[in-house]
Scaffold this motif. Sequence first.
Motif, mmCIF file in Angstrom:
data_model
loop_
_atom_site.group_PDB
_atom_site.id
_atom_site.type_symbol
_atom_site.label_atom_id
_atom_site.label_comp_id
_atom_site.label_asym_id
_atom_site.label_seq_id
_atom_site.Cartn_x
_atom_site.Cartn_y
_atom_site.Cartn_z
ATOM 1 N N THR A 199 51.932 -7.377 30.567
ATOM 2 C CA THR A 199 52.408 -8.397 31.503
ATOM 3 C C THR A 199 51.342 -8.808 32.522
ATOM 4 O OG1 THR A 199 53.253 -6.816 33.134
ATOM 5 C CG2 THR A 199 54.740 -7.436 31.353
ATOM 6 N N LEU A 200 50.126 -8.255 32.384
ATOM 7 C CA LEU A 200 49.093 -8.611 33.356
ATOM 8 C C LEU A 200 47.730 -8.653 32.674
ATOM 9 C CD1 LEU A 200 48.700 -9.142 36.457
ATOM 10 C CD2 LEU A 200 48.068 -6.742 36.645
ATOM 11 N N ALA A 201 47.116 -9.842 32.682
ATOM 12 C CA ALA A 201 45.810 -9.990 32.025
ATOM 13 C C ALA A 201 44.679 -9.581 32.962
ATOM 14 C CB ALA A 201 45.629 -11.437 31.587
ATOM 15 N N THR A 243 64.808 -31.068 38.000
ATOM 16 C CA THR A 243 65.723 -30.055 38.504
ATOM 17 C C THR A 243 64.991 -28.860 39.089
ATOM 18 O OG1 THR A 243 66.867 -30.602 36.474
ATOM 19 C CG2 THR A 243 67.877 -28.923 37.842
ATOM 20 N N ILE A 244 65.577 -28.316 40.145
ATOM 21 C CA ILE A 244 65.119 -27.031 40.673
ATOM 22 C C ILE A 244 66.048 -25.984 40.083
ATOM 23 C CG2 ILE A 244 65.062 -25.587 42.745
ATOM 24 C CD1 ILE A 244 62.805 -27.353 43.080
ATOM 25 N N ALA A 245 65.474 -24.908 39.515
ATOM 26 C CA ALA A 245 66.321 -23.860 38.927
ATOM 27 C C ALA A 245 65.875 -22.500 39.444
ATOM 28 C CB ALA A 245 66.220 -23.907 37.402
ATOM 29 N N VAL A 246 66.834 -21.551 39.428
ATOM 30 C CA VAL A 246 66.546 -20.181 39.857
ATOM 31 C C VAL A 246 66.709 -19.276 38.644
ATOM 32 C CG1 VAL A 246 67.383 -18.266 41.294
ATOM 33 C CG2 VAL A 246 67.212 -20.574 42.252
ATOM 34 N N GLY A 247 65.815 -18.305 38.504
ATOM 35 C CA GLY A 247 65.928 -17.397 37.362
ATOM 36 C C GLY A 247 64.842 -16.335 37.391
ATOM 37 N N THR A 248 64.539 -15.781 36.218
ATOM 38 C CA THR A 248 63.588 -14.661 36.109
ATOM 39 C C THR A 248 62.278 -15.123 35.491
ATOM 40 O OG1 THR A 248 65.475 -13.215 35.768
ATOM 41 C CG2 THR A 248 63.330 -12.298 35.245
ATOM 42 N N PHE A 249 61.189 -14.674 36.098
ATOM 43 C CA PHE A 249 59.851 -15.014 35.616
ATOM 44 C C PHE A 249 59.367 -13.910 34.681
ATOM 45 C CE2 PHE A 249 55.184 -15.033 35.968
ATOM 46 C CZ PHE A 249 54.904 -16.385 35.734
ATOM 47 N N THR A 250 58.827 -14.295 33.536
ATOM 48 C CA THR A 250 58.247 -13.330 32.591
ATOM 49 C C THR A 250 56.760 -13.604 32.486
ATOM 50 O OG1 THR A 250 60.310 -13.246 31.331
ATOM 51 C CG2 THR A 250 58.336 -12.454 30.226
ATOM 52 N N ARG A 251 55.964 -12.615 32.900
ATOM 53 C CA ARG A 251 54.505 -12.772 32.859
ATOM 54 C C ARG A 251 53.973 -12.113 31.593
ATOM 55 N NH1 ARG A 251 49.957 -13.646 35.573
ATOM 56 N NH2 ARG A 251 50.983 -14.517 37.400
ATOM 57 N N ARG A 252 53.054 -12.781 30.918
ATOM 58 C CA ARG A 252 52.452 -12.229 29.706
ATOM 59 C C ARG A 252 50.928 -12.273 29.813
ATOM 60 N NH1 ARG A 252 55.822 -9.683 29.314
ATOM 61 N NH2 ARG A 252 57.661 -9.613 28.007
ATOM 62 N N SER A 253 50.286 -11.205 29.348
ATOM 63 C CA SER A 253 48.826 -11.119 29.476
ATOM 64 C C SER A 253 48.113 -12.158 28.616
ATOM 65 C CB SER A 253 48.338 -9.714 29.121
ATOM 66 O OG SER A 253 48.727 -9.383 27.809
ATOM 67 N N ASN A 254 48.818 -12.744 27.620
ATOM 68 C CA ASN A 254 48.189 -13.780 26.784
ATOM 69 C C ASN A 254 48.337 -15.174 27.397
ATOM 70 O OD1 ASN A 254 50.877 -14.336 26.416
ATOM 71 N ND2 ASN A 254 50.924 -13.898 24.220
ATOM 72 N N GLY A 255 48.868 -15.243 28.630
ATOM 73 C CA GLY A 255 48.994 -16.535 29.317
ATOM 74 C C GLY A 255 50.275 -17.279 29.017
ATOM 75 N N LYS A 256 51.094 -16.748 28.085
ATOM 76 C CA LYS A 256 52.351 -17.436 27.739
ATOM 77 C C LYS A 256 53.474 -17.017 28.693
ATOM 78 C CE LYS A 256 51.212 -18.221 22.884
ATOM 79 N NZ LYS A 256 51.516 -17.942 21.484
ATOM 80 N N ASN A 257 53.282 -17.350 29.963
ATOM 81 C CA ASN A 257 54.305 -17.027 30.967
ATOM 82 C C ASN A 257 55.530 -17.908 30.738
ATOM 83 O OD1 ASN A 257 52.266 -15.486 32.115
ATOM 84 N ND2 ASN A 257 51.668 -17.110 33.523
#
Length: 728
Positions: free
Chosen positions: A185-187, A97-111
């Motif tokens: 949110t940024l490593a 499936t292609i889905a649209v939504g919000t991206f959450t970036r984490r400095s520990n790599g757990k995006n």
Amino acid sequence: MAKNKSAKRDHKEKKAKAKKEKSGGKRMKKAEMLQAIISVFQSSPKELFNYKQISKKIGIENQVQKLQVVDLLYDLSAEDIITEVDRGRYRLNGLGTIAVGTFTRRSNGKNSFLPEDGGTPVFVAERNSKHAMDGDKVKVQLFAKRRGAEPEGEVVEILESKERTFVGKLQVAKGFAFLITESKTLANDIFIPKNKLKGGKNGDKAIVRIMEWPEDAKNPLGEVIDILGSAGQNNAEMHAILAEFGLPYKYPAAVEKAADKIPDTISKEEIQNREDFRGITTFTIDPKDAKDFDDALSARRLANGNWEVGVHIADVTHYVKPDGVIDKEAQSRATSVYLVDRTIPMLPERLCNQICSLRPNEEKLCFSAIFELNNEAVVLNARIGRTIIKSDRRFTYEEAQEVIESGQGDFKEELLALNELAKKLRVRRFEHGAINFDRYEVKFEVDEQGKPLRVYFKVSKDANKLIEEFMLLANRTVAEFVGRPPKGKRKKTFVYRIHELPDPDKMENFATFIRRFGYKLKTEGTKSEVSKGINALLDNVQGKPEENLIETVAIRAMQKARYSTENIGHYGLAFDYYTHFTSPIRRYPDMMVHRLLERYLAGGRSVTQKKYEDLCEHCSNMEQVAANAERASIKYKQVEFMQDKLGMVFDGVISGVTEWGLYVELNENKCEGLVPIRDLDDDYYEFDEKNYCLIGRRKKRQYRLGDPITVKVAQANLERKQLDFQMV
């Protein structure tokens, strides 16, 4: 003979080596092999691979293991994770499936990615993130779900980018610079070309905007937007906290200019249209450092022995017109922000500290709720209207408290009468099930440079409670006026302050948690029964070591109050109708309430609900952001205050338990720090979320929320606003 033996041995070794080479080199476990195969397809989703190409990619030479690769490809194809495009050649299944939504970036790599239509978060590996930033709206290709693995996906398109600004410290070298950020949110540090430094020097605190992040680059490219000052300097650090939360740290010149043009005189026509309270005893009671007095009380004894009490609120909307430049700025900010050492006002200073502020001996325009109360504090009559007042006295809370306690001083008759009425209103409120969260606030005394000198605790006394009760009464009355229309009249759209019932699961966990301290709590029954149980508990823990902890966990079990056009009442206050009317200088919802009230008092039609619901949501969000910034400033000052106490030993209490360690709050000054889990080296500790504790795997030792503990101050990191403690 010996020569013959040696030749035989060489022949045997060559044969064994040839056999080993035929069987291949390293051996890979099945699970490891499966993961490696999936990674190959995911990193090249459009390419076709056969088993030989896959084997080569993952470093398999062994013939037996190559046959295992064939089997695994067959299994993955059966699971629809890959598709057999032609005989023996496979590609990643593009039908996921292609889905649209919000991206959450984490400095520990757990995006992660959260689909906009709800559903569980999806893990996005850094290699599959397309360098999307935290909060970006993205389109994601969801990989076919494997049994026992978390859902995973890949960003295929960034649809809407968030403003990509970051706060940090500049590291300037000869030909280039970096912004070193502590962002969660940024490593990666941000690379800044020399011509984009805007005069920034090594060690400066700066705001940097990411211009681009090339696909193959490790670091994003940025440009300096603003230099805040030298790292460690108080002003720079406070501005950095505001910028970090996306809050403004200076006032736009155009808005200041518009405020300067507002006349501070009141016309005769305006006075004639208002009820005149200038001759009635009126005063303000506020904190000693306040400059924006947005509420005043008037009090007079009526001929029948009852008291008339006026709650007079600064008439901000008389001066700030809808959709003007000042209004737009106030709406965007939604609230004033109170950091440790400063206020960042919602309105320009000329309005909040001068024209609208209800300063003593100055005529001021107000929107007022006026009550007639008998000696039992029962409201016999109430009316709402526009007024003009002249405050006789500006009390600090301490001064008013002195009059209440001693029975001597300015306006003692009025103050003592108001205090008695407020106490009766308060008793009745708790009888109806209001919850008594009477917590102290941690405050800092700072010098001119903002350096914290001491910590003290602000406790709510009778003078504070007097003001609180009459503000609650005014807010409730205004909400009832609009929310309870006369029979035959339709409800009109209004802004309410609502508070939902506690989450049942959280309440159950809370009840379990307090049992180990010997307390019981009824979590089922009527709203009133449950809240009375919470009050009894809060009374019980007063003065006990676990008081602060139990109050904190109780607050966490509650929902957050918010603004809405859909009224469901206010659980914590036990009011069916409640709004915010009493602080328009510092809160935009109060300005909205004033405007709607004016419209409806004049018989105007209902406004569009959708527009006001959107504004309510914006104001609720901004209130939360402001609270987070306030907490960050307190945290910063706590770390700064503890910097010269390294190596000192303090008693404390475990105030938080997480998978990365224990948070400890010191008894003496309420500063909080972390004992990292890596320092608990006498065992391997596991986090038990439900019971708020860490448990040692071998020795079964437990560290629980609320446990007393003695720690030593190990580190005070101002950049990360973090105190590190060590166990003693």
